[in-house]
Design an enzyme around this catalytic site. Structure first.
Site, PDB file in Angstrom:
ATOM      1  N   LEU A 137     -60.059   5.872  32.418  1.00 51.21           N
ATOM      2  CA  LEU A 137     -61.146   5.208  31.701  1.00 51.21           C
ATOM      3  C   LEU A 137     -62.139   6.238  31.185  1.00 51.21           C
ATOM      4  CD1 LEU A 137     -62.753   2.682  30.834  1.00 51.21           C
ATOM      5  CD2 LEU A 137     -63.789   2.701  33.123  1.00 51.21           C
ATOM      6  N   HIS A 138     -62.448   6.146  29.909  1.00 54.54           N
ATOM      7  CA  HIS A 138     -63.485   6.992  29.324  1.00 54.54           C
ATOM      8  C   HIS A 138     -64.105   6.260  28.140  1.00 54.54           C
ATOM      9  CE1 HIS A 138     -59.692   8.102  27.300  1.00 54.54           C
ATOM     10  NE2 HIS A 138     -60.414   8.476  26.249  1.00 54.54           N
TER      11      HIS A 138
END
Length: 137
Positions: A95-96
């Protein structure tokens, strides 16, 4: 193979870190859309937003919000673009959130999304019903 973002969090891969706390690390993207393009990642290997533990939502998105606000003063940006991919177009499966400084006429046009329309109001209502049922279920 180790996740490159987990390696950035651990400090074993160099990065231009702009923020680090007990939940997140924010660092400059190596291939920025514009100077200042920042990635905000959570500690721990979480691949998608749906997998982010509920107790991390506020501290994680609080950092995203702070980075977006900082771009205006620090970089003279008129605003920012904030986005996250989940699986599709996610170049690193961790996740980013991308926080990208924006200015009028900076050349980024609609971020490449072709827009469409629903066939009619009935189709829109059916899609809304399916999403509502999934959220309530």
């Amino acid at each position: 193979m180790e996740c490159v973002f987990c390696a950035v969090v651990a400090g074993s891969v160099p990065a231009h870190v702009v923020h680090r706390d007990e939940w997140t690390v924010a660092f400059l993207d190596r291939r920025p859309l514009f100077p200042g393009h920042t990635l905000v990642v959570p500690y721990g290997h979480v691949e998608t937003l749906a997998e982010l533990p509920a107790e991390l939502l506020e501290p994680y998105f609080s950092v995203v919000q702070r980075v977006a606000a900082a771009m205006e003063g620090a970089l003279g940006a008129a605003g920012s673009f904030v986005a996250a991919n989940n699986r599709i177009s996610q170049s690193v499966p961790h996740l980013h959130v991308h926080v990208v400084p924006r200015n009028p006429k900076d050349g980024l046009r609609g971020f490449f999304w072709p827009r469409g329309r629903y066939r009619d109001e009935e189709e829109a209502a059916e899609v809304a019903d399916r999403l509502r049922a999934a959220l309530e279920g």
